[in-house]
Motif scaffolding. Sequence first.
Motif, mmCIF file in Angstrom:
data_model
loop_
_atom_site.group_PDB
_atom_site.id
_atom_site.type_symbol
_atom_site.label_atom_id
_atom_site.label_comp_id
_atom_site.label_asym_id
_atom_site.label_seq_id
_atom_site.Cartn_x
_atom_site.Cartn_y
_atom_site.Cartn_z
ATOM 1 N N GLY A 1 23.334 60.374 33.726
ATOM 2 C CA GLY A 1 24.252 60.816 34.775
ATOM 3 C C GLY A 1 23.506 61.309 36.002
ATOM 4 O O GLY A 1 23.894 61.015 37.140
ATOM 5 N N GLN A 2 22.445 62.062 35.774
ATOM 6 C CA GLN A 2 21.648 62.556 36.892
ATOM 7 C C GLN A 2 20.969 61.413 37.635
ATOM 8 O O GLN A 2 20.924 61.403 38.863
ATOM 9 C CB GLN A 2 20.615 63.567 36.385
ATOM 10 C CG GLN A 2 21.247 64.848 35.900
ATOM 11 C CD GLN A 2 20.279 65.732 35.148
ATOM 12 O OE1 GLN A 2 19.328 65.261 34.531
ATOM 13 N NE2 GLN A 2 20.538 67.040 35.186
ATOM 14 N N LEU A 3 20.453 60.450 36.881
ATOM 15 C CA LEU A 3 19.842 59.277 37.524
ATOM 16 C C LEU A 3 20.847 58.537 38.392
ATOM 17 O O LEU A 3 20.535 58.124 39.510
ATOM 18 C CB LEU A 3 19.285 58.318 36.471
ATOM 19 C CG LEU A 3 17.965 58.697 35.815
ATOM 20 C CD1 LEU A 3 17.669 57.760 34.658
ATOM 21 C CD2 LEU A 3 16.832 58.669 36.824
ATOM 22 N N LYS A 4 22.066 58.373 37.885
ATOM 23 C CA LYS A 4 23.090 57.632 38.629
ATOM 24 C C LYS A 4 23.497 58.356 39.908
ATOM 25 O O LYS A 4 23.606 57.742 40.969
ATOM 26 C CB LYS A 4 24.322 57.394 37.743
ATOM 27 C CG LYS A 4 25.413 56.601 38.424
ATOM 28 C CD LYS A 4 24.915 55.232 38.858
ATOM 29 C CE LYS A 4 26.014 54.459 39.586
ATOM 30 N NZ LYS A 4 25.485 53.243 40.191
ATOM 31 N N VAL A 5 23.721 59.649 39.820
ATOM 32 C CA VAL A 5 24.114 60.409 41.018
ATOM 33 C C VAL A 5 22.976 60.395 42.042
ATOM 34 O O VAL A 5 23.216 60.194 43.236
ATOM 35 C CB VAL A 5 24.533 61.850 40.645
ATOM 36 C CG1 VAL A 5 24.663 62.715 41.881
ATOM 37 C CG2 VAL A 5 25.845 61.822 39.869
ATOM 38 N N LEU A 6 21.752 60.570 41.580
ATOM 39 C CA LEU A 6 20.607 60.515 42.483
ATOM 40 C C LEU A 6 20.516 59.137 43.151
ATOM 41 O O LEU A 6 20.274 59.032 44.356
ATOM 42 C CB LEU A 6 19.319 60.828 41.726
ATOM 43 C CG LEU A 6 18.045 60.877 42.549
ATOM 44 C CD1 LEU A 6 18.135 61.944 43.633
ATOM 45 C CD2 LEU A 6 16.859 61.161 41.634
ATOM 46 N N GLN A 7 20.765 58.082 42.388
ATOM 47 C CA GLN A 7 20.741 56.726 42.941
ATOM 48 C C GLN A 7 21.805 56.562 44.020
ATOM 49 O O GLN A 7 21.557 55.933 45.045
ATOM 50 C CB GLN A 7 20.928 55.706 41.814
ATOM 51 C CG GLN A 7 20.854 54.259 42.259
ATOM 52 C CD GLN A 7 22.219 53.661 42.551
ATOM 53 O OE1 GLN A 7 23.209 53.985 41.922
ATOM 54 N NE2 GLN A 7 22.268 52.786 43.534
ATOM 55 N N GLU A 8 22.978 57.127 43.816
ATOM 56 C CA GLU A 8 24.045 57.015 44.818
ATOM 57 C C GLU A 8 23.683 57.762 46.101
ATOM 58 O O GLU A 8 23.988 57.296 47.203
ATOM 59 C CB GLU A 8 25.368 57.531 44.249
ATOM 60 C CG GLU A 8 25.933 56.685 43.123
ATOM 61 C CD GLU A 8 26.223 55.245 43.514
ATOM 62 O OE1 GLU A 8 26.412 54.948 44.714
ATOM 63 O OE2 GLU A 8 26.273 54.410 42.607
ATOM 64 N N VAL A 9 23.040 58.915 45.968
ATOM 65 C CA VAL A 9 22.601 59.657 47.150
ATOM 66 C C VAL A 9 21.564 58.838 47.918
ATOM 67 O O VAL A 9 21.642 58.710 49.151
ATOM 68 C CB VAL A 9 22.027 61.041 46.750
ATOM 69 C CG1 VAL A 9 21.340 61.714 47.916
ATOM 70 C CG2 VAL A 9 23.131 61.926 46.191
ATOM 71 N N ILE A 10 20.609 58.272 47.196
ATOM 72 C CA ILE A 10 19.598 57.438 47.841
ATOM 73 C C ILE A 10 20.250 56.224 48.488
ATOM 74 O O ILE A 10 19.904 55.838 49.611
ATOM 75 C CB ILE A 10 18.507 57.024 46.835
ATOM 76 C CG1 ILE A 10 17.704 58.253 46.406
ATOM 77 C CG2 ILE A 10 17.580 55.969 47.429
ATOM 78 C CD1 ILE A 10 16.794 58.017 45.221
#
Length: 106
Positions: free
Chosen positions: A55-64
């Motif tokens: 989940g953290q990876l996905k949210v970070l990816q969306e921010v990037i």
Amino acid sequence: MCSNVFMTFAWYAHLKELNDKPWLIAALVSWGIALFEYLLQVPANRIGHTVMNVGQLKVLQEVITLTVFVPFAVFYLKEPLKLDYLWAGLCLLAAVFFIFREKLLA
């Protein structure tokens, strides 16, 4: 960040560069670009997963993704800068808070 640059070009550059070509040509070119994205994204996710959950990876990816997409849309595709990008960014900041809050508040 680099994988998102490749993916943004794979997903959207054909709208400007290959607009007069058949969609199949645009798809094949996009897949070729996306291959380079995957060569960066897969190792990045494997490394990231050693310290973050999915989940953290996905949210970070969306921010990037939004960080890469907005300048791409404005400067490359010549789209107007809209306040909607700001609101979307604020929503993503809230998502970052909630998905990382255990680490932030620890």
